[in-house]
Write a protein that holds these residues in place. Structure first.
Motif, PDB file in Angstrom:
ATOM      1  N   GLU A 145      35.890  60.416  44.058  1.00  0.00           N
ATOM      2  CA  GLU A 145      34.633  59.665  43.950  1.00  0.00           C
ATOM      3  C   GLU A 145      33.625  60.076  45.013  1.00  0.00           C
ATOM      4  OE1 GLU A 145      32.850  55.124  44.294  1.00  0.00           O
ATOM      5  OE2 GLU A 145      34.914  55.410  43.623  1.00  0.00           O
ATOM      6  N   VAL A 146      34.070  60.261  46.265  1.00  0.00           N
ATOM      7  CA  VAL A 146      33.115  60.488  47.355  1.00  0.00           C
ATOM      8  C   VAL A 146      32.742  61.957  47.523  1.00  0.00           C
ATOM      9  CG1 VAL A 146      33.898  58.432  48.575  1.00  0.00           C
ATOM     10  CG2 VAL A 146      34.908  60.647  49.161  1.00  0.00           C
ATOM     11  N   PHE A 147      33.573  62.890  47.030  1.00  0.00           N
ATOM     12  CA  PHE A 147      33.280  64.316  47.153  1.00  0.00           C
ATOM     13  C   PHE A 147      32.911  64.952  45.814  1.00  0.00           C
ATOM     14  CE2 PHE A 147      36.301  64.949  51.048  1.00  0.00           C
ATOM     15  CZ  PHE A 147      35.376  64.309  51.847  1.00  0.00           C
ATOM     16  N   GLY A 148      33.489  64.430  44.727  1.00  0.00           N
ATOM     17  CA  GLY A 148      33.380  65.065  43.415  1.00  0.00           C
ATOM     18  C   GLY A 148      31.985  65.469  42.985  1.00  0.00           C
ATOM     19  N   PRO A 149      30.968  64.593  43.112  1.00  0.00           N
ATOM     20  CA  PRO A 149      29.635  64.941  42.603  1.00  0.00           C
ATOM     21  C   PRO A 149      28.854  65.925  43.472  1.00  0.00           C
ATOM     22  CG  PRO A 149      29.966  62.550  42.777  1.00  0.00           C
ATOM     23  CD  PRO A 149      31.037  63.212  43.569  1.00  0.00           C
ATOM     24  N   TYR A 150      29.386  66.317  44.626  1.00  0.00           N
ATOM     25  CA  TYR A 150      28.593  67.087  45.590  1.00  0.00           C
ATOM     26  C   TYR A 150      29.197  68.466  45.856  1.00  0.00           C
ATOM     27  CZ  TYR A 150      27.001  62.328  46.273  1.00  0.00           C
ATOM     28  OH  TYR A 150      26.531  61.051  46.056  1.00  0.00           O
ATOM     29  N   GLU A 164      46.113  49.024  55.871  1.00  0.00           N
ATOM     30  CA  GLU A 164      44.705  49.082  56.284  1.00  0.00           C
ATOM     31  C   GLU A 164      44.005  50.285  55.666  1.00  0.00           C
ATOM     32  OE1 GLU A 164      41.925  49.475  60.301  1.00  0.00           O
ATOM     33  OE2 GLU A 164      44.036  48.933  60.521  1.00  0.00           O
ATOM     34  N   LEU A 165      44.699  51.445  55.648  1.00  0.00           N
ATOM     35  CA  LEU A 165      44.092  52.647  55.073  1.00  0.00           C
ATOM     36  C   LEU A 165      43.842  52.461  53.579  1.00  0.00           C
ATOM     37  CD1 LEU A 165      43.249  55.652  55.492  1.00  0.00           C
ATOM     38  CD2 LEU A 165      45.554  56.246  54.722  1.00  0.00           C
ATOM     39  N   ALA A 166      44.830  51.915  52.863  1.00  0.00           N
ATOM     40  CA  ALA A 166      44.681  51.713  51.420  1.00  0.00           C
ATOM     41  C   ALA A 166      43.495  50.798  51.129  1.00  0.00           C
ATOM     42  CB  ALA A 166      45.966  51.126  50.835  1.00  0.00           C
ATOM     43  N   LYS A 167      43.338  49.756  51.922  1.00  0.00           N
ATOM     44  CA  LYS A 167      42.206  48.840  51.738  1.00  0.00           C
ATOM     45  C   LYS A 167      40.895  49.539  52.087  1.00  0.00           C
ATOM     46  CE  LYS A 167      42.883  44.548  53.226  1.00  0.00           C
ATOM     47  NZ  LYS A 167      43.355  43.447  54.108  1.00  0.00           N
ATOM     48  N   ASP A 177      32.065  49.527  49.961  1.00  0.00           N
ATOM     49  CA  ASP A 177      31.051  49.796  50.985  1.00  0.00           C
ATOM     50  C   ASP A 177      31.384  51.076  51.752  1.00  0.00           C
ATOM     51  OD1 ASP A 177      28.642  48.769  52.507  1.00  0.00           O
ATOM     52  OD2 ASP A 177      30.095  48.943  54.158  1.00  0.00           O
ATOM     53  N   PHE A 178      32.660  51.258  52.083  1.00  0.00           N
ATOM     54  CA  PHE A 178      33.053  52.484  52.784  1.00  0.00           C
ATOM     55  C   PHE A 178      32.876  53.695  51.878  1.00  0.00           C
ATOM     56  CE2 PHE A 178      36.506  55.472  54.192  1.00  0.00           C
ATOM     57  CZ  PHE A 178      35.858  55.893  55.345  1.00  0.00           C
ATOM     58  N   ARG A 179      33.218  53.552  50.608  1.00  0.00           N
ATOM     59  CA  ARG A 179      33.022  54.663  49.665  1.00  0.00           C
ATOM     60  C   ARG A 179      31.548  55.036  49.569  1.00  0.00           C
ATOM     61  NH1 ARG A 179      37.119  55.143  44.676  1.00  0.00           N
ATOM     62  NH2 ARG A 179      39.063  54.814  45.803  1.00  0.00           N
ATOM     63  N   ALA A 180      30.694  54.036  49.536  1.00  0.00           N
ATOM     64  CA  ALA A 180      29.251  54.308  49.460  1.00  0.00           C
ATOM     65  C   ALA A 180      28.783  55.032  50.714  1.00  0.00           C
ATOM     66  CB  ALA A 180      28.485  53.001  49.282  1.00  0.00           C
ATOM     67  N   SER A 181      29.324  54.638  51.872  1.00  0.00           N
ATOM     68  CA  SER A 181      28.960  55.280  53.133  1.00  0.00           C
ATOM     69  C   SER A 181      29.370  56.748  53.139  1.00  0.00           C
ATOM     70  CB  SER A 181      29.627  54.550  54.302  1.00  0.00           C
ATOM     71  OG  SER A 181      29.387  55.212  55.522  1.00  0.00           O
ATOM     72  N   ASP A 213      29.423  56.632  60.810  1.00  0.00           N
ATOM     73  CA  ASP A 213      30.163  55.432  60.429  1.00  0.00           C
ATOM     74  C   ASP A 213      31.507  55.422  61.170  1.00  0.00           C
ATOM     75  OD1 ASP A 213      31.703  53.449  59.180  1.00  0.00           O
ATOM     76  OD2 ASP A 213      30.683  53.738  57.259  1.00  0.00           O
ATOM     77  N   PRO A 214      31.743  54.442  62.034  1.00  0.00           N
ATOM     78  CA  PRO A 214      32.992  54.432  62.806  1.00  0.00           C
ATOM     79  C   PRO A 214      34.233  54.310  61.937  1.00  0.00           C
ATOM     80  CG  PRO A 214      31.811  52.352  63.054  1.00  0.00           C
ATOM     81  CD  PRO A 214      30.871  53.292  62.356  1.00  0.00           C
TER      82      PRO A 214
END
Length: 306
Positions: free
Chosen positions: A134-139, A170-173, A179-183, A269-270
């Motif tokens: 999702e976060v890398f695929g379109p780019y 925590e990682l799975a969440k 919001d993190f995916r959007a970031s 983003d931390p």
């Protein structure tokens, strides 16, 4: 040939008379002969068989399987291997249960932790792969960078510590957080745009890493000194940090360094740093530095990059 009655077998093998009689009735250890009075007697081979059955039962082998071994339908080696494999699986289940319960005892979410802990390696990796898609695929990202990110595997051990299990939850969440995916998608978009404009997207130069480390050290010292981020003393810290960044970036120490640092903000983003801290903890790698406190302090103090 020496013959033994059941009482003697019990003393020789450590089994009870009742147990030996039951084994005999089941046909596992048939009597060799009977006395004139009708009492069962057994030979030396029966003693050896009883000791074998006792050992197999102590190791958890069921009675029908023990009978098949005595009848030489299967070998002890085959049975031992199968039971060892079964015990390995049971031990892994128990270790996972133990880790889940310890994590829950510390305030974790029992249902979620149990579900995530019981996932196979493939299921855990699928969560990560879905995130990257999702976060890398379109780019169009730097191939080396993308390959490195996608190559990281989740390797939760069979005997995870409570901390490793908590880190995995925590990682799975985190990677499923919209919001993190959007970031991260914003980071990917910025990466693609800068790469298209000819900007070098390789890792930061040594002087820029030194500037980042200087900022973290300054923030850590401020935190240890109890300096509030809204104070005048904090403003002095930010001024020193910005001046150091200006030198590292080769720009004047005025609004231009502020603007330059703001262009980096999408990459600051931390939670992205937290991602690597969690991966290292799950996989048992050397601990990754966690600068979340220092970066939060810098942002609260008005430092644009944090």
């Amino acid at each position: 040939m020496t013959r033994y009655q059941i009482g003697e077998l019990a003393r020789m093998t450590g089994l009870t008379v009742r147990t030996i009689r039951f084994y005999s009735d089941q046909g596992l250890i048939p009597p060799t002969s009977r006395t004139v009075g009708g009492y069962r007697t057994y030979d030396g081979e029966a003693v050896a068989k009883l000791k074998l059955v006792r050992t197999l039962r102590d190791l958890g082998v069921d009675l029908p399987t023990a009978g098949r071994i005595l009848a030489r339908e299967v070998t002890v080696t085959d049975v031992a291997r199968a039971h060892a494999d079964a015990i390995d699986a049971q031990m892994r289940t128990l270790r996972i249960r133990r880790a889940v319960l310890r994590a829950v005892a510390k305030g974790g979410e029992m249902e979620l932790m149990n579900e995530l802990a019981r996932m196979s390696d493939e299921e855990r990796q699928r969560i990560l792969d879905d995130f990257f898609e999702e976060v890398f695929g379109p780019y169009e990202l730097d191939p080396q960078f993308e390959q490195h990110m996608r190559s990281v595997r989740i390797e939760l051990p069979d005997d995870p510590s409570t901390e490793q299990l908590e880190a995995w939850v925590e990682l799975a969440k985190l990677v499923q957080d919209p919001d993190f995916r959007a970031s991260v998608k914003r980071m990917s978009q910025q990466h693609e745009e800068r790469r298209r404009d000819g900007v070098d997207m390789s890792p930061p130069a040594d002087n820029q890493m030194a500037a980042f480390n200087f900022a973290i050290d300054q923030a850590r010292a401020a935190l240890e000194a109890g300096i509030a981020p809204e104070s005048d003393a904090a403003r002095e810290v930010v001024d020193r940090v910005n001046a150091n960044w200006a030198e590292a970036l080769g720009v004047p120490n005025d609004e231009r360094v502020i603007e330059r640092l703001r262009t980096f903000s999408d990459f600051a983003d931390p939670r992205a740093e937290r991602y690597w801290v969690l991966i290292a903890k799950i996989n048992g790698w050397p601990a990754m530095p966690d600068h979340s406190r220092e970066r939060a302090w810098l942002r609260a103090a008005g430092q644009p990059f944090g």
